[in-house]
Structure formats: C-alpha cells, structure tokens
Design a protein around this motif. Structure first.
Motif, mmCIF file in Angstrom:
data_model
loop_
_atom_site.group_PDB
_atom_site.id
_atom_site.type_symbol
_atom_site.label_atom_id
_atom_site.label_comp_id
_atom_site.label_asym_id
_atom_site.label_seq_id
_atom_site.Cartn_x
_atom_site.Cartn_y
_atom_site.Cartn_z
ATOM 1 N N PRO A 184 0.833 -1.217 0.000
ATOM 2 C CA PRO A 184 0.000 0.000 0.000
ATOM 3 C C PRO A 184 0.864 1.262 0.000
ATOM 4 O O PRO A 184 2.001 1.235 0.491
ATOM 5 N N VAL A 189 2.132 -2.500 6.398
ATOM 6 C CA VAL A 189 1.768 -3.891 6.091
ATOM 7 C C VAL A 189 1.801 -4.714 7.382
ATOM 8 O O VAL A 189 2.838 -5.228 7.792
ATOM 9 N N SER A 254 -12.188 -4.423 6.672
ATOM 10 C CA SER A 254 -10.925 -3.657 6.669
ATOM 11 C C SER A 254 -9.784 -4.302 7.449
ATOM 12 O O SER A 254 -8.878 -3.630 7.916
ATOM 13 N N ASP A 257 -4.187 -5.340 5.037
ATOM 14 C CA ASP A 257 -3.474 -4.316 4.278
ATOM 15 C C ASP A 257 -3.204 -4.801 2.854
ATOM 16 O O ASP A 257 -3.164 -4.012 1.922
ATOM 17 N N LEU A 284 -10.423 -5.587 2.859
ATOM 18 C CA LEU A 284 -9.246 -4.720 2.738
ATOM 19 C C LEU A 284 -9.548 -3.366 3.384
ATOM 20 O O LEU A 284 -10.670 -2.872 3.290
ATOM 21 N N ARG A 285 -8.543 -2.779 3.978
ATOM 22 C CA ARG A 285 -8.754 -1.434 4.539
ATOM 23 C C ARG A 285 -8.584 -0.415 3.408
ATOM 24 O O ARG A 285 -7.942 -0.716 2.383
ATOM 25 N N GLY A 288 -5.685 -0.312 0.952
ATOM 26 C CA GLY A 288 -5.133 -1.669 0.880
ATOM 27 C C GLY A 288 -5.085 -2.176 -0.550
ATOM 28 O O GLY A 288 -5.831 -1.710 -1.421
ATOM 29 N N THR A 359 -6.630 -1.585 -5.981
ATOM 30 C CA THR A 359 -6.461 -0.836 -4.723
ATOM 31 C C THR A 359 -7.812 -0.336 -4.230
ATOM 32 O O THR A 359 -8.592 0.224 -5.012
#
Ligand SMILES: C[S@@+](CC[C@H](N)C(=O)[O-])C[C@H]1O[C@@H](n2cnc3c(N)ncnc32)[C@H](O)[C@@H]1O
Lengths: 362, 100
Positions: A184, A189, A254, A257, A284-285, A288, A359
């Motif tokens: 990211p 991470v 979330s 990462d 995923l956040r 991420g 992403t």
C-alpha cells in the motif's frame, strides 16, 4: 531438512521426494513427454489446424465458429494425437504421483493430525464446513480434486512440479509472486491474506518478505490447508491457515493491508468471481492492495481458431470447467465494478501470467 | 462466446472413469496409451541402471565396463532368450489375439 518426514526418501529442497526411485523416474519421463507435446507439438498443431480449415475453403479467422473449427481440427491425425498425448500424460502423472505418496495413507493421516496441534502458526477449520458443489471438481484431473482426497495436499504439491516444467521446483515462482505483490502507498503492512493458497507455497513466501506481518492462507480444500500447515511448521514459518471460501472469508471489515491471489480466478464460476471481488473489497482497509496474478483473459478480443480450440480442450479434457467463463469475461471491468482502482502490477518472469493491482480507494 | 456447457464428470470419475478417446477407432487410442506407458517403463529402467552403475562405481565397481565382458554360457543364453520371448509376447500378444 524440511518435509523430510513425509516420505522414506526425504525431500529435494522444499519439494517432497517420491517414495521410490522408479516413481521419480516415471514422473520425470512424464514431465519431459508433456514438455514435448506442449513445446514442440502445440505450434505445429495450430498450423495444421488452420491449414485444415484453409483446405476446406474456410479462412482461419477469429470469426470461424468454434464448432466448425473443432469439426475440422478433430479430423487431423496430429491434432488427435496431441489431445491423446496431453490427456494421457496428465492421467499418468496423477496416477503415479498419488500411488507414490499414498504408499501408507494411514501414516500420512497420523502425521497431518500430529502437526495440527503444532506451531508456529495455527490451522483453523470447522469439521462441519460445507464445501459447495462447484468447488468439488477434479481440476486438472487431480483425483479427488482439492477437496475430496485426504492425500490431496502432497499429491497437488508434487503433481504441479510437472505442470511447472522445472520452473518452480523450489517455489521460485511463488517467491516472485510474493516479491512482486504491491505494498500500500502508505507502506503499512501488518496483515496479509493469501486467498486460494493451495499448499501455502506463496503464503510462506509472503511471510519471508514481511516477517513482521500476520499472514493468513485461506483455501476451500481441507486436504490442501492441512498439508500447507504441516509444511509451514516444518519450514519454520509462523503463518496461519483456514479452510474457508474466498467469497465468505469470515474476516472482519478492513482487516487486511494486502491480499494476494495467484492463479485462482480461472477456477471458479463467474458469479463466484464477482462475489470474491466484493468480499476482498470488504476485508481490505482503505488504501489496501489486492495483487492478482492470473492466467490471461481475453474478454471480447478476437482469437484465432487454434487458441479457442485449445481453451475448449483444456476446459473439457483437463477439467477446467470454469476457465472459458473467465477467459471471455471482462475481468478488469469486474474488478473496477467491485469498487477498486485497477492498475497493472509488476510482471513476473513467466510472461504468460497477467499481473493486476486492485487498490481499495482511500 | 465459446462457453462449455457440458458438466465435468462427478468426483472420482476423471482418471478412473472410462477415459477419453480421440481417434476414429479406439484401438488407436489404446495403442498410443500402451506406447507411452512402455516408453515410461523403458525410461524408468534405464534410469535405474544408470543410478545402479553410479552407486556401484562409488563402491569401486565399474559395472558399465564389467557388463560388456561376460560371454554367456549356453544355459544362460537359453534362459535369457526365454525371458526375452516372454517379454515380446507380453507386449505384442494383443495383435494376434483379436483376429477379426
Ligand atoms: C490452481 S490452485 C492455486 C493454489 C495456490 N494459489 C498455488 O499457488 O498453488 C486454486 C486453488 O483455489 C482453491 N479454491 C477454489 N475455489 C475456492 C473458493 N471459493 N474459496 C477458496 N479457495 C478456493 C482450490 O482449492 C485450489 O487450492
């Protein structure tokens, strides 16, 4: 040495060794034989197939209907032979691999059980877990598939050695997948997930690259995650495995990462593929990344008859029931529809693979 | 686009089921299967001999040279001939079995 407990003949680096020299020689033969069919015969097959169409007064363009192409291709002796060779090689490889590693199924089961309680890393599964019917397929003709043969983990591991044509005997491709996965933008991470992790070859490589992160491998097949856990313990990697569906992971919103998938999407129906993309977006956040390494897909790009013939053959005769759905889908479009920003990822050495970074918008 | 609609065989049936045939006559498929299996067996045996020679060489025995030397006795020659004929029969019996 790692995995040395698995067979009487130990291992070759990280690869388990067949239980007898004769099995190793036999499967080596199959590897070379299959290489011949793929490297030497396949281009000739394409040429002769197209020539057969031309001789029948049909231009071998992308517009030729598949059924017409098949009708003509299937009459060419070389193409009949090629199909025979590919199918026979695949059957021989699985039959002998399984026979070699299942010489004592009870002992293997005991070993898997013994490792279940060992760390580093844990193995999580619910004995009542329901495997959906679509996942219970003998993909690539592997007997019992990923889900139904208790020996499936080690059988898959050695079986894929032949598929990789010597390029992955020491997990070289998996190391590259881990190294080329996108970090990211903010560099944070802490939590990583490898979906459809199989026997965890990529999962342990992610831990190697990010030793401080919590790393999970997830797969629908219990035999593969049990073997993955045993192997990771032997290799000394602190990674966790769970039997779960990529479309319903059970992880929190979330939580991750980074998520990575390697040659997974072509093995599920398009509906499942969409559900998985949605689930990855959820876990995923913001910011991420989801790094996707996958077989090529062509969307609506026109393809020559020989390529479409090959895709059809692979689907029917090498049990890839869902790959045409994947190949002809707008994969990048579907990733974007799930809410991701889509970009090219770093290209692995194996030029056949496509690399995408999705992403989650921050 | 080119979708495959026939479902794959049920679990357990891919390599243990009736198999696939690609030629107009299934015997051609059978012969080729036998040929590939035979080639695999020949390779396996060759590989074993070469490993065996290496192992023996490490013990100071030059097996590769030694096997070239002996001249079989008539009994040994007869025994080898009988084994060879059985081997030929094992592989080629089917060609004289079905006469139509
Ligand atoms: C070709 S294998 C790739 C495995 C692994 N990434 C590797 O490097 O070998 C595809 C994997 O997807 C898993 N799989 C299929 N459907 C799944 C699903 N819905 N959820 C999780 N895993 C799934 C299979 O069990 C199998 O292990």
């Amino acid at each position: 040495m790692a995995t040395s407990t698995l067979t009487p003949r130990g291992s070759i680096g990280v690869l388990p060794r067949p239980s007898k020299l004769a099995d190793e020689s036999y499967t080596d033969f199959v590897e070379s034989f299959r290489d011949m069919a793929l490297i030497k015969m396949f281009p000739i097959m394409c040429e002769t197939g197209h020539a057969a169409l031309s001789n029948a007064g049909i231009e071998p363009t992308h517009e030729v209907p598949l059924d017409t192409a098949k009708e003509h291709f299937n009459r060419v002796p070389l193409i009949q032979t090629w199909q025979r060779f590919m199918r026979s090689a695949q059957e021989m490889m699985w039959r002998r691999t399984r026979e070699s590693f299942a010489y004592d199924e009870e002992a293997h089961e005991q070993l898997l059980r013994k490792y279940e309680g060992k760390g580093p890393g844990k193995l999580v599964y619910d004995p009542g877990f329901h495997v959906p019917d679509y996942a219970r397929r003998e993909i690539h003709l592997q007997p019992g598939g990923y889900t139904d043969d208790p020996m499936g983990g080690i059988v898959y591991h050695y079986g894929t050695k032949i598929f990789y044509q010597g390029m992955n005997d020491q997990d070289e491709l998996h190391a590259e997948v881990a190294d080329f996965s996108a970090v990211p933008a903010d560099g944070k991470v802490a939590n990583i997930l490898d979906i459809a992790c199989g026997v965890g070859q990529g999962t342990v490589q992610l831990k190697r690259r990010f030793p401080g992160a919590e790393v999970w491998g997830l797969d629908v097949g219990l035999p593969v995650v049990r073997y993955a856990h045993m192997r990771s313990v032997e290799l000394g990697y602190d990674v966790n495995y769970v039997q779960a569906l990529a479309e319903k992971t059970g992880f929190a919103d979330s939580q991750f990462d980074m998520v990575v998938s390697y040659i997974f999407f072509h093995e599920v129906p398009v509906e499942v593929m969409k559900a998985v993309l949605g689930e990855m977006h959820r876990i995923l956040r913001p910011g991420g990344t989801f790094s996707i390494f996958e077989f090529p897909n062509h969307g609506s790009t026109p393809l020559p008859p020989a390529v479409r013939f090959m895709i059809d053959y692979d689907s029917r005769d090498n049990c890839e029931p869902y790959s045409p759905g994947f190949v002809y889908a707008d994969f990048r479009g579907l990733i974007a529809e799930a809410g991701f920003e889509v970009a090219d990822g770093r290209q692995p050495t194996n030029a056949f693979l496509q690399s995408i970074v999705a992403t989650k918008k921050a | 686009m080119d979708m495959v609609t026939t479902p794959p065989p049920p679990i357990g049936e891919e390599i243990n089921g009736p198999g696939r045939a690609y030629f107009d006559h299934v015997v051609t498929d059978n012969i080729l299967d036998a040929l590939i299996e035979l080639a695999a067996e020949v390779w396996t045996t060759r590989d074993r001999v070469s490993v065996l020679e290496t192992v023996l060489a490490e013990q100071g025995i030059d097996a590769a040279a030694l096997v070239e030397a002996p001249i079989p006795s008539p009994e040994q020659a007869a025994e080898r001939k009988a084994r060879r004929e059985a081997f030929v029969a094992q592989i080629f019996n089917s060609f004289s079995r079905r006469t139509q």
